[in-house]
Design an enzyme around this catalytic site. Structure first.
Site, mmCIF file in Angstrom:
data_model
loop_
_atom_site.group_PDB
_atom_site.id
_atom_site.type_symbol
_atom_site.label_atom_id
_atom_site.label_comp_id
_atom_site.label_asym_id
_atom_site.label_seq_id
_atom_site.Cartn_x
_atom_site.Cartn_y
_atom_site.Cartn_z
ATOM 1 N N ASP A 1 4.683 1.019 12.111
ATOM 2 C CA ASP A 1 3.444 0.393 11.638
ATOM 3 C C ASP A 1 3.272 -1.027 12.163
ATOM 4 O OD1 ASP A 1 3.590 1.919 8.321
ATOM 5 O OD2 ASP A 1 3.013 2.699 10.284
ATOM 6 N N LYS B 1 0.852 -1.208 0.000
ATOM 7 C CA LYS B 1 0.000 0.000 0.000
ATOM 8 C C LYS B 1 0.881 1.250 0.000
ATOM 9 C CE LYS B 1 -1.644 1.656 4.004
ATOM 10 N NZ LYS B 1 -1.357 3.078 4.210
ATOM 11 N N ASN B 2 1.922 1.251 0.830
ATOM 12 C CA ASN B 2 2.734 2.465 0.983
ATOM 13 C C ASN B 2 3.746 2.634 -0.132
ATOM 14 O OD1 ASN B 2 1.213 2.977 3.168
ATOM 15 N ND2 ASN B 2 2.766 2.430 4.686
ATOM 16 N N CYS C 1 -4.474 12.943 11.991
ATOM 17 C CA CYS C 1 -5.380 11.781 12.136
ATOM 18 C C CYS C 1 -5.176 11.245 13.543
ATOM 19 C CB CYS C 1 -5.049 10.740 11.072
ATOM 20 S SG CYS C 1 -3.434 10.035 11.311
ATOM 21 N N ARG D 1 -4.671 11.075 3.577
ATOM 22 C CA ARG D 1 -3.527 11.990 3.681
ATOM 23 C C ARG D 1 -2.549 11.786 2.540
ATOM 24 N NH1 ARG D 1 -1.204 14.275 7.236
ATOM 25 N NH2 ARG D 1 0.801 13.414 6.629
ATOM 26 N N ARG E 1 0.769 15.132 12.253
ATOM 27 C CA ARG E 1 1.304 14.817 10.913
ATOM 28 C C ARG E 1 1.428 16.068 10.044
ATOM 29 N NH1 ARG E 1 -1.149 9.138 9.129
ATOM 30 N NH2 ARG E 1 0.745 9.099 7.877
ATOM 31 N N PRO E 2 2.243 17.000 10.477
ATOM 32 C CA PRO E 2 2.443 18.236 9.710
ATOM 33 C C PRO E 2 3.110 17.958 8.357
ATOM 34 C CG PRO E 2 4.060 18.064 11.456
ATOM 35 C CD PRO E 2 3.103 16.948 11.665
ATOM 36 N N ILE E 3 3.150 18.975 7.504
ATOM 37 C CA ILE E 3 3.775 18.828 6.170
ATOM 38 C C ILE E 3 4.861 19.890 5.967
ATOM 39 C CG2 ILE E 3 1.796 17.729 5.027
ATOM 40 C CD1 ILE E 3 1.041 20.636 4.062
ATOM 41 N N ASP E 4 5.368 20.418 7.072
ATOM 42 C CA ASP E 4 6.355 21.504 6.980
ATOM 43 C C ASP E 4 7.600 21.101 6.187
ATOM 44 O OD1 ASP E 4 6.570 19.795 9.330
ATOM 45 O OD2 ASP E 4 8.352 20.963 9.826
ATOM 46 N N LEU E 5 8.017 19.841 6.290
ATOM 47 C CA LEU E 5 9.237 19.420 5.577
ATOM 48 C C LEU E 5 8.983 19.355 4.067
ATOM 49 C CD1 LEU E 5 10.487 16.661 8.057
ATOM 50 C CD2 LEU E 5 11.235 19.050 7.877
ATOM 51 N N ARG F 1 -8.598 -0.294 4.890
ATOM 52 C CA ARG F 1 -7.698 0.628 4.171
ATOM 53 C C ARG F 1 -6.341 -0.031 3.904
ATOM 54 N NH1 ARG F 1 -6.659 6.016 6.866
ATOM 55 N NH2 ARG F 1 -5.428 6.101 4.963
HETATM 56 C C1 EPZ Z 1 4.335 7.091 5.932
HETATM 57 O O1 EPZ Z 1 3.574 8.157 6.460
HETATM 58 C C2 EPZ Z 1 3.411 5.880 5.919
HETATM 59 N N1 EPZ Z 1 2.261 6.161 5.059
HETATM 60 C C3 EPZ Z 1 2.926 5.584 7.334
HETATM 61 O O2 EPZ Z 1 2.145 4.407 7.277
HETATM 62 C C4 EPZ Z 1 4.150 5.304 8.212
HETATM 63 O O3 EPZ Z 1 3.726 5.075 9.547
HETATM 64 C C5 EPZ Z 1 5.093 6.513 8.159
HETATM 65 O O4 EPZ Z 1 5.455 6.781 6.787
HETATM 66 C C6 EPZ Z 1 6.368 6.276 8.958
HETATM 67 O O5 EPZ Z 1 7.023 5.135 8.487
HETATM 68 C C7 EPZ Z 1 2.414 6.058 3.725
HETATM 69 O O6 EPZ Z 1 3.476 5.746 3.225
HETATM 70 C C8 EPZ Z 1 1.195 6.322 2.893
HETATM 71 P P1 EPZ Z 1 6.448 10.562 7.851
HETATM 72 P P2 EPZ Z 1 4.174 9.679 6.396
HETATM 73 O O7 EPZ Z 1 6.343 11.771 7.008
HETATM 74 O O8 EPZ Z 1 4.906 9.862 5.132
HETATM 75 C C9 EPZ Z 1 6.757 13.970 11.100
HETATM 76 C C10 EPZ Z 1 0.286 3.044 7.690
HETATM 77 O O9 EPZ Z 1 -0.131 2.548 8.734
HETATM 78 N N2 EPZ Z 1 6.709 14.910 9.959
HETATM 79 O O10 EPZ Z 1 7.664 9.701 7.764
HETATM 80 O O11 EPZ Z 1 3.060 10.608 6.695
HETATM 81 C C11 EPZ Z 1 5.383 13.322 11.329
HETATM 82 O O12 EPZ Z 1 4.570 14.162 12.109
HETATM 83 C C12 EPZ Z 1 0.758 4.479 7.665
HETATM 84 O O13 EPZ Z 1 0.394 2.425 6.593
HETATM 85 C C13 EPZ Z 1 6.919 16.267 10.201
HETATM 86 O O14 EPZ Z 1 7.125 16.680 11.334
HETATM 87 O O15 EPZ Z 1 5.183 9.624 7.623
HETATM 88 C C14 EPZ Z 1 5.721 12.044 12.047
HETATM 89 O O16 EPZ Z 1 5.859 12.306 13.423
HETATM 90 C C15 EPZ Z 1 0.525 5.172 8.992
HETATM 91 N N3 EPZ Z 1 6.871 17.134 9.157
HETATM 92 C C16 EPZ Z 1 7.086 11.664 11.455
HETATM 93 O O17 EPZ Z 1 7.593 12.833 10.809
HETATM 94 C C17 EPZ Z 1 6.633 16.720 7.872
HETATM 95 O O18 EPZ Z 1 6.624 17.571 6.951
HETATM 96 C C18 EPZ Z 1 7.004 10.557 10.416
HETATM 97 O O19 EPZ Z 1 6.181 11.011 9.383
HETATM 98 C C19 EPZ Z 1 6.426 15.346 7.642
HETATM 99 C C20 EPZ Z 1 6.467 14.451 8.699
#
Ligand code: EPZ
Length: 417
Positions: free
Chosen positions: A305, A22-23, A117, A93, A122-126, A397
């Site tokens: 996960d 899925k991911n 969620c 998302r 889950r911010p998107i600042d990066l 999902r």
């Molecule tokens: C991906 O989410 C996966 N989803 C998640 O799987 C998985 O848990 C996660 O990576 C971590 O491995 C998909 O691939 C669709 P991140 P993503 O950006 O990309 C912080 C599942 O169960 N962050 O690596 O959203 C964030 O808040 C799902 O299949 C920022 O601060 O994860 C979190 O604490 C759940 N700023 C950490 O990084 C940003 O701009 C990890 O988030 C982006 C992220």
């Protein structure tokens, strides 16, 4: 309201084939927007999230055609809008992953802000910081993020955290940018490698995916391709825990063992026997379950996960287990639900302390996110009596045909409308 009814099930046996990841498929579908020619993708899992992403691609102007049972043909030769609507982003998302491709292809991308969620803000600042580094102007307009750029110019980007989504969005944005982009402190997940392989198969120029430093040389255009998605390591890990938790002996097929090393290591440490083959793994439960200390980390560390699934499993452990969740700030929503089943657990900050061998008993519980839902199924398979799980849309999902797959192993589980 649809429910899943689970009863205690022991000695699960048989074979399970894992679907495509899925991911991995979600960013790869977003990446089809980079190309004007047709992309054929195989081993597509039958998941709600994939359907939402396909609808989004069609909204943006791409043609999406199902081929057989688990393949898709996508052709984004003309993009009719660069705006991703609220109603689709709010459902999933990962839809935010269309931002990078739209920005680099159309120099304009307007995507509704993905909300947080259950598991965190889950911010998107990066993501946004990276788009700005590549030369785009990013504004927030009534709930939308609107990025525009004359053209994107490659440069070095350092990610404060190895965010999976930010790494994926920036790889896609850099693919058609001018010059070279270097992403430092990039995420190293296998899904990043699969995305890079997919883009390179279209004529992209990405090296270093799977390491902390990824170099992307911008190209003019991409050409058609055919790609098979990697297996879903989290679905595989989930069924491995099911086998270990129920005294089972299960062969998991269509896996990449090297993607599952932390899960294999922890299951062996708990007393289970794990045999690795080229593309399958046999997991045999141990006579007893030993307590574990688990700390979730970015890949190649222990995957967040898989945290909830191990919490259910460790209810059987002798002694005290500690689970430290370092990735998401609120990923213990399943603790309340499992406590209703008798799990003896205390959350202190980012750690959950489990007093082992707390016998679980069936209860009415609800899934709070897709992995928590899967963990409640595992808890239900262990617990005495009957467990009723609601909010099962979360589970659908991330796990296609989970009821059928578990029944094929002898689990006592069913849907109830
Ligand atoms: C991906 O989410 C996966 N989803 C998640 O799987 C998985 O848990 C996660 O990576 C971590 O491995 C998909 O691939 C669709 P991140 P993503 O950006 O990309 C912080 C599942 O169960 N962050 O690596 O959203 C964030 O808040 C799902 O299949 C920022 O601060 O994860 C979190 O604490 C759940 N700023 C950490 O990084 C940003 O701009 C990890 O988030 C982006 C992220």
């Amino acid at each position: 309201m649809e429910k899943i009814i689970v009863k205690k099930s022991t000695g699960l046996k048989g074979n399970i084939r894992v679907d495509g990841s899925k991911n991995s498929i979600l960013p790869i579908l977003a990446a089809t927007l980079l190309c004007k020619e047709e992309c054929i993708i195989h081993d597509i899992p039958d998941l709600q999230d994939v359907k939402i992403m396909c609808r989004l691609l069609e909204e943006l102007g791409a043609k999406v055609e199902k081929l057989g049972t688990d393949s898709l043909k996508v052709r984004a030769d003309n993009i009719k809008t660069c705006e991703a609507p609220y109603e689709l982003i709010s459902k999933m998302r990962a839809s935010f992953l269309v931002m990078g491709p739209l920005l680099t292809r159309c120099h304009d991308a307007k995507v509704y802000m993905p909300g947080g969620c259950a598991i965190g803000a889950r911010p998107i600042d990066l993501h946004l910081k990276g788009f700005k580094y590549l030369g785009s102007d990013v504004k927030s307009e009534s709930g939308y993020v609107h990025a525009t750029a004359e053209k994107l110019i490659g440069r070095d980007i350092y990610l404060d955290f190895p965010s999976v989504g930010a790494t994926e969005n920036l790889i896609m944005a850099a693919t058609l940018a001018e010059g070279e982009t270097v992403i430092e402190n990039a995420a190293e997940e296998p899904e990043i490698v699969d995305l890079a392989n997919f883009i390179n198969s279209m004529g992209g120029n990405i090296i270093g995916a799977g390491t902390k430093t990824i170099r992307i040389k911008g190209v003019e255009k991409l050409h058609k391709t055919e790609h098979t998605v990697i297996p879903d390591r989290i679905e595989a890990g989930t069924y491995m825990v099911v086998a270990a938790a129920t005294g089972g002996d299960v062969m998991i097929e269509n896996v990449v063992p090297s993607h599952l090393q932390p899960v294999i290591a922890k299951l062996r440490e708990s007393g289970a026997a794990v045999e690795e083959y080229d593309d399958k793994i046999r997991i045999k439960a141990g006579d007893t379950v030993k307590a574990l200390d688990i700390k979730t980390l970015p890949y190649p560390g222990f995957p967040t996960d898989m945290q909830a699934q191990f919490m259910a499993f460790l209810s059987k452990a002798e002694g005290t287990s500690i689970i430290n969740e370092t990735i998401f700030e609120n990923r213990f929503m399943h603790v309340n639900e499992m406590s209703k089943m008798g799990l003896s657990v205390k959350v202190e900050g980012s750690s959950a302390i489990l007093k082992g061998s707390s016998p679980l008993s069936g209860a009415k519980v609800k899934a709070t996110d897709l992995r928590a839902g899967a963990a409640l199924i595992i808890a239900g398979l262990i617990a005495e009596g009957e467990t009723e799980i609601t909010e099962v849309y979360h589970i659908k999902r991330g796990y296609s045909n989970i009821i059928e797959k578990l029944k094929s192993l002898g689990a006592n589980i069913r849907y109830e409308k």
